[in-house]
Write a protein that holds these residues in place. Structure first.
Motif, PDB file in Angstrom:
ATOM      1  N   THR A  62     -46.175  -0.569 -59.307  1.00 13.33           N
ATOM      2  CA  THR A  62     -47.201  -0.079 -58.385  1.00 13.33           C
ATOM      3  C   THR A  62     -46.725   1.215 -57.722  1.00 13.33           C
ATOM      4  N   MET A  63     -47.557   2.237 -57.777  1.00  6.55           N
ATOM      5  CA  MET A  63     -47.207   3.524 -57.184  1.00  6.55           C
ATOM      6  C   MET A  63     -47.693   3.568 -55.733  1.00  6.55           C
ATOM      7  N   TRP A  64     -46.805   4.032 -54.863  1.00 10.14           N
ATOM      8  CA  TRP A  64     -47.097   4.117 -53.434  1.00 10.14           C
ATOM      9  C   TRP A  64     -46.973   5.575 -53.003  1.00 10.14           C
ATOM     10  N   HIS A  65     -48.006   6.071 -52.356  1.00 12.02           N
ATOM     11  CA  HIS A  65     -48.026   7.454 -51.883  1.00 12.02           C
ATOM     12  C   HIS A  65     -47.592   7.512 -50.426  1.00 12.02           C
ATOM     13  N   ARG A  66     -46.669   8.401 -50.138  1.00 10.94           N
ATOM     14  CA  ARG A  66     -46.287   8.651 -48.750  1.00 10.94           C
ATOM     15  C   ARG A  66     -47.360   9.557 -48.153  1.00 10.94           C
ATOM     16  N   VAL A  67     -48.183   9.008 -47.273  1.00 16.51           N
ATOM     17  CA  VAL A  67     -49.354   9.724 -46.777  1.00 16.51           C
ATOM     18  C   VAL A  67     -49.174  10.274 -45.370  1.00 16.51           C
ATOM     19  N   ALA A  68     -48.154   9.829 -44.661  1.00 14.84           N
ATOM     20  CA  ALA A  68     -47.932  10.332 -43.305  1.00 14.84           C
ATOM     21  C   ALA A  68     -46.485  10.093 -42.918  1.00 14.84           C
ATOM     22  N   LEU A  69     -45.967  11.005 -42.098  1.00  9.59           N
ATOM     23  CA  LEU A  69     -44.607  10.858 -41.596  1.00  9.59           C
ATOM     24  C   LEU A  69     -44.547  11.456 -40.202  1.00  9.59           C
ATOM     25  N   GLU A  70     -44.303  10.600 -39.211  1.00 10.15           N
ATOM     26  CA  GLU A  70     -44.148  11.039 -37.828  1.00 10.15           C
ATOM     27  C   GLU A  70     -42.734  10.710 -37.369  1.00 10.15           C
ATOM     28  N   HIS A  71     -42.115  11.624 -36.646  1.00 10.65           N
ATOM     29  CA  HIS A  71     -40.769  11.365 -36.161  1.00 10.65           C
ATOM     30  C   HIS A  71     -40.494  12.224 -34.936  1.00 10.65           C
ATOM     31  N   THR A  72     -39.401  11.907 -34.270  1.00 13.92           N
ATOM     32  CA  THR A  72     -39.019  12.644 -33.072  1.00 13.92           C
ATOM     33  C   THR A  72     -37.735  13.436 -33.285  1.00 13.92           C
ATOM     34  N   ASP A 120     -62.966   8.643 -41.572  1.00 20.76           N
ATOM     35  CA  ASP A 120     -62.260   9.556 -42.467  1.00 20.76           C
ATOM     36  C   ASP A 120     -60.869   8.986 -42.731  1.00 20.76           C
ATOM     37  N   LEU A 121     -60.543   8.738 -43.995  1.00 17.01           N
ATOM     38  CA  LEU A 121     -59.295   8.066 -44.335  1.00 17.01           C
ATOM     39  C   LEU A 121     -58.079   8.881 -43.901  1.00 17.01           C
ATOM     40  N   SER A 122     -58.087  10.187 -44.142  1.00 19.72           N
ATOM     41  CA  SER A 122     -56.941  11.026 -43.793  1.00 19.72           C
ATOM     42  C   SER A 122     -56.716  11.034 -42.292  1.00 19.72           C
ATOM     43  N   ARG A 123     -57.786  11.168 -41.529  1.00 25.15           N
ATOM     44  CA  ARG A 123     -57.650  11.187 -40.075  1.00 25.15           C
ATOM     45  C   ARG A 123     -57.157   9.844 -39.561  1.00 25.15           C
ATOM     46  N   THR A 124     -57.640   8.756 -40.137  1.00 28.19           N
ATOM     47  CA  THR A 124     -57.216   7.426 -39.708  1.00 28.19           C
ATOM     48  C   THR A 124     -55.728   7.230 -39.963  1.00 28.19           C
ATOM     49  N   ILE A 125     -55.232   7.711 -41.086  1.00 28.09           N
ATOM     50  CA  ILE A 125     -53.812   7.585 -41.407  1.00 28.09           C
ATOM     51  C   ILE A 125     -52.965   8.291 -40.357  1.00 28.09           C
ATOM     52  N   VAL A 126     -53.360   9.493 -39.989  1.00 25.59           N
ATOM     53  CA  VAL A 126     -52.616  10.253 -38.978  1.00 25.59           C
ATOM     54  C   VAL A 126     -52.666   9.538 -37.633  1.00 25.59           C
ATOM     55  N   GLU A 127     -53.829   9.000 -37.264  1.00 24.56           N
ATOM     56  CA  GLU A 127     -53.964   8.288 -35.985  1.00 24.56           C
ATOM     57  C   GLU A 127     -53.026   7.084 -35.924  1.00 24.56           C
ATOM     58  N   VAL A 128     -52.944   6.326 -37.019  1.00 20.71           N
ATOM     59  CA  VAL A 128     -52.088   5.147 -37.043  1.00 20.71           C
ATOM     60  C   VAL A 128     -50.632   5.549 -36.865  1.00 20.71           C
ATOM     61  N   SER A 129     -50.225   6.628 -37.535  1.00 19.84           N
ATOM     62  CA  SER A 129     -48.826   7.057 -37.452  1.00 19.84           C
ATOM     63  C   SER A 129     -48.481   7.566 -36.062  1.00 19.84           C
ATOM     64  N   SER A 152     -57.538   1.376 -29.409  1.00 21.97           N
ATOM     65  CA  SER A 152     -58.527   2.349 -28.945  1.00 21.97           C
ATOM     66  C   SER A 152     -58.277   3.740 -29.502  1.00 21.97           C
ATOM     67  N   ARG A 153     -57.047   4.007 -29.945  1.00 16.86           N
ATOM     68  CA  ARG A 153     -56.703   5.348 -30.437  1.00 16.86           C
ATOM     69  C   ARG A 153     -56.890   5.498 -31.929  1.00 16.86           C
ATOM     70  N   ILE A 154     -56.933   4.395 -32.677  1.00 18.11           N
ATOM     71  CA  ILE A 154     -57.105   4.482 -34.124  1.00 18.11           C
ATOM     72  C   ILE A 154     -58.527   4.074 -34.478  1.00 18.11           C
ATOM     73  N   GLY A 155     -58.968   4.534 -35.618  1.00 22.29           N
ATOM     74  CA  GLY A 155     -60.299   4.190 -36.087  1.00 22.29           C
ATOM     75  C   GLY A 155     -61.412   4.924 -35.369  1.00 22.29           C
ATOM     76  N   THR A 156     -61.115   6.125 -34.843  1.00 23.35           N
ATOM     77  CA  THR A 156     -62.171   6.891 -34.173  1.00 23.35           C
ATOM     78  C   THR A 156     -63.152   7.485 -35.162  1.00 23.35           C
ATOM     79  N   SER A 157     -62.801   7.467 -36.442  1.00 22.43           N
ATOM     80  CA  SER A 157     -63.716   7.943 -37.475  1.00 22.43           C
ATOM     81  C   SER A 157     -63.464   7.116 -38.732  1.00 22.43           C
TER      82      SER A 157
END
Length: 823
Positions: free
Chosen positions: A325-335, A282-291, A275-280
């Motif tokens: 294959t190149m992989w982009h680090r698109v989000a990083l969440e931590h405590t 927008d790819l950037s916003r979705t990435i942040v929501e997932v993290s 319910s918290r992910i996929g509210t839009s």
């Protein structure tokens, strides 16, 4: 129940018909509040703590918290003393309070313990631990309550227990209790207590869950007791059950309750994440929501990597990735403390992964990879990928779970999940939970990726079709704006254009294809190309719209568009306009600054068919401004379009420093108007074209009428030579004479009866036009050495900056332009 103060600490809440507390306050029990500083010493000890733990504040402050609070651990042997009382081992999920006190985790935890204070019976304590960050000394907030304050009513339903200010538990009165939390922290400044409140509210979790038979703590770790440990307890109980210990049947029931609660909690977690992910889209916003959805409840660190093509919104080969294959680090969440990870593994970095890493295994197999603890050897292998950066202190000793983000059998990326060494390691059930989480996240990301890809395609298509109009054309200055819509499918069919016409004239066009998306953008491109082509043929405005309507009907019955077409003649000082169902243009008079909507025959939209179009001529003066736009600028659903048109007229009349400033002022004025009306602003795309009609002075135009006689060619050359000297353009005399000689010679040769017209116009360029009454347009030929004719246009093409031909009402016109020399 009295309001919570230092004398009476704020209560906890019980959700779902929990029984009343012993003090009669339904659903509430007193809380003990303890604050632990960075050295592990007690810095705040509430009166509730004094009552619960039977220890005065004076004796508690400054002492190690681990000596005073009910730390979960092994039960002491019979007769063995402990620093304060007896601490009960609990074979249940979640870390003990001891880990919170000693290790200082960056996630909230909850649990239960039993203690026996001096002169009291054994007391069962519920506790919650919240980490605190920031500049202050406080590191941990511990809340505790006497579990006996809750009475069971025999119901078999599970109940949830949580501090009342835990926002995410949806408990009544939570916000009120959050406001009162500073009242129990009187020794702190307002800023420090506000910081603690905000952190607790942000974390929200954890809660405790109770059943009729047992009280089950549910924490962010949500592991279940290991089956081997439960089996050993059953075996011990079967051999010689001790007094007061549960028998085999009770242990089996306890295990089933624990597993049931843990599985249910995982399902609730996955549903909550969904319910918290996929509210839009927008790819950037979705990435942040997932993290953010998994930190801190499921993990302490979450790094998200996506394929390079996914980040760019492009298509890609859905085959198995490889080491290139190149992989982009698109989000990083931590405590962890701020900056600890960002400085070493910044977001935005792109890198491949070698075959020996667990990340490569995850992305090639499409299956989760579980590493219970990252060893020194593995930490060194992973760190070797990072040039001049040592990430081993960040990862060594942590539990790691790598889960693939995939959709339709293609791996889009993966998530690296890490838990602190003090936290329970990932287990097989976590692997299953992580895989399900990644599957849901992958689907959401793929939807966002596909939407982004389609938008990029549509935007590229639209951008390629929208013209790049020069800021100045013959006798006029031009400024344009295109604004995409703000709704999904925002790519539309609005367009504008400005086309150079013979005789120093300019055609202005604004159109709006009905609908949005790729189809509308494609149709817009077709219609715009058709308008450019027909404008180049110098068709009158009404005839051009008639031909455009016929074309739209041939393309299909779903092709509908509005269009406004205007031709500006700077020499004659007039506009010729025709309208096909479009909103009228605005003309701002330079003489008095007055603006007006031009009254034009509306006509039907392009594609309706069978409807006549009429042209209107409007005289204009130098300095007048013409404003043409699409209805997305002036019309918002639920609002009268008259309001938008009135605002358009008013804002267009305001003076501005430049044409670009004037366009921006119009856009801002319309946005403010609809925002103040509470209509939520513009949704449709917008095309706006503004032209300042400067005109061409009469002394910058020279015209001659020549008889269709070869002897007139010499007179034409002499007249052109004299006029160029008068205009101060002696450098252009030779080339202009030569071109005029060739054009007049051809016109005289092919003219029938009417005089040949020669005209020079000095504007931003030097324009030379020759008209005759022959309707056959000349073509550029490759003349052979022996050919007598065919070289004239080749000479003109070589010397002129631009040249062209067009039909006129009486015949044809051939024109060419020369660049004016710099002064």
């Amino acid at each position: 129940m009295e309001r919570g103060t230092e004398q009476d600490t704020p209560p906890g809440h019980r959700a779902r018909d929990a029984p009343a507390a012993a003090d009669g306050g339904a659903g509430r029990i007193p809380l003990a509040v303890v604050v632990v500083d960075r050295d592990g010493l007690v810095s705040h000890w509430s009166r509730g703590a004094r009552r619960l733990f039977a220890l005065p504040k004076e004796e508690a402050l400054g002492r190690p918290a681990v000596d005073l609070l009910p730390v979960t651990g092994a039960l002491p042997e019979e007769g063995e003393d402990t620093p304060y009382g007896e601490y009960a081992a609990y074979d249940g999920p979640g870390p003990g309070l001891g880990a919170s006190l000693g290790g200082g985790p960056a996630y909230p935890a909850a649990g239960r313990a039993r203690l026996a204070a001096s002169g009291t019976d054994r007391v069962e304590v519920l506790w919650w631990a919240y980490p605190l960050v920031g500049p202050g000394r406080e590191r941990l907030l511990v809340l505790a309550a006497d579990a006996d304050g809750l009475r069971t009513d025999g119901a078999g339903a599970y109940e949830r227990i949580a501090p009342g200010f835990a926002r995410h538990t949806d408990l009544p009165g939570a916000e009120d209790l959050a406001r009162r939390l500073p009242e129990i922290l009187p020794s702190m400044s307002v800023g420090d207590s506000a910081r603690i409140v905000s952190q607790v509210l942000e974390l929200g979790y954890p809660v405790l869950e109770f059943s009729q038979n047992d009280r089950v703590p549910v924490t962010p770790d949500w592991g279940v007791p290991r089956r081997a440990e439960r089996r050993q307890r059953r075996e011990r109980a079967a051999r010689a059950p001790a007094a007061g210990e549960p028998g085999p049947e009770e242990l089996r029931d306890e295990g089933e309750d624990l597993e049931y609660a843990a599985v249910r909690e995982r399902l609730e977690f996955l549903n909550e994440v969904s319910s918290r992910i996929g509210t839009s889209l927008d790819l950037s916003r979705t990435i942040v929501e997932v993290s953010k959805a998994v930190v801190p409840r499921f993990t302490d660190v979450a790094g998200t990597y996506l394929r390079e093509q996914v980040v760019a919104g492009e298509g890609f080969d859905e085959g198995v990735p490889d080491t290139t294959t190149m992989w982009h680090r698109v989000a990083l969440e931590h405590t962890d403390e701020p900056g600890r990870w960002e400085d070493v593994v910044p977001v935005g970095e792109a890198m491949p992964f070698p075959a020996h890493t667990p990340f490569f295994q995850c992305m090639t197999t499409g299956e989760p990879v579980l590493v219970p603890r990252i060893s020194e050897e593995m930490g060194h292998a992973i760190a070797s990928q990072f040039d001049k950066r040592d990430i081993r202190p960040l990862i060594t000793g942590r539990s790691m779970l790598v889960v693939p983000l995939k959709a339709r059998h293609a791996v889009l990326g993966f998530m690296i999940l890490l838990r602190h060494p003090e936290r329970q390691v990932f287990n097989d059930m976590d692997r299953v939970t992580g895989a399900e989480l990644a599957a849901r996240a992958g689907l959401v990301l793929d939807n966002a990726r596909m939407y982004t890809y389609q938008e990029n395609v549509a935007e590229t298509l639209q951008d390629s079709m929208l013209p790049h109009i020069p800021p100045r054309m013959a006798g006029c200055d031009i400024a344009t704006r295109y604004l995409p819509g703000t709704l999904l499918g925002r790519i539309g069919g609005d367009w504008f254009d400005a086309v150079k016409l013979p005789g120093a004239r300019t055609a202005f066009v604004v159109g709006d294809v009905m609908g949005h998306g790729l189809n509308s953008a494609a149709m817009m491109g077709q219609l715009r190309t058709a308008v450019q082509t027909m404008a180049g043929l110098d068709l009158p405005p009404a005839q051009l719209l008639r031909n455009l309507d016929d074309l739209a009907q041939r393309l299909g019955d779903t092709y509908l568009a509005t269009c406004l077409y205007a031709v500006y003649d700077p020499i004659a000082g007039e506009l010729s306009l025709a309208n096909a169902g479009h909103i009228p243009p605005v003309l701002v008079r330079a003489a008095d600054g007055r603006s007006e909507l031009l009254d034009l025959p509306t006509g039907a939209p392009i594609g309706v068919g069978g409807v006549p179009f009429e042209a209107v001529r409007v005289p204009v003066e130098p300095g007048d401004r013409l404003v043409m736009c699409t209805d997305g600028l002036v019309e918002v659903r639920g609002e009268d379009i008259g309001v938008g048109l009135a605002t358009l007229c008013e804002s267009a009349a305001h003076p501005a420093a430049s044409m670009d400033d004037a366009c921006d002022a119009i856009v801002r004025a319309l946005a403010v108007t609809f925002s103040e009306a509470g209509r939520g602003g513009r949704k449709d795309d917008v095309a706006l074209l503004m032209a300042r009609l400067g005109g061409i002075e009469p002394d910058a135009v020279a015209e001659w009428r020549l008889r269709p006689d070869p002897s007139e060619v010499g007179r034409a050359r002499a007249a052109v030579r004299e006029r160029l000297h008068d205009w101060g353009l002696p450098k252009l005399v030779d080339s202009t004479e030569l071109m005029v000689s060739e054009l007049v010679t051809n016109a005289v040769r092919h003219s029938h009866a009417r005089p040949v017209a020669l005209r020079l116009v000095r504007g931003d360029t030097l324009l030379c036009e020759v008209e005759d009454d022959d309707h056959e347009l000349p073509t550029l030929l490759n003349a052979r050495p022996a050919d007598e004719f065919g070289r004239g246009l080749r000479v003109v093409s070589t010397l002129a900056r631009e040249w062209g031909t067009s039909r006129t009402a009486a015949g044809k016109s051939v024109w060419c332009e020369l660049t004016l020399p710099r002064r």
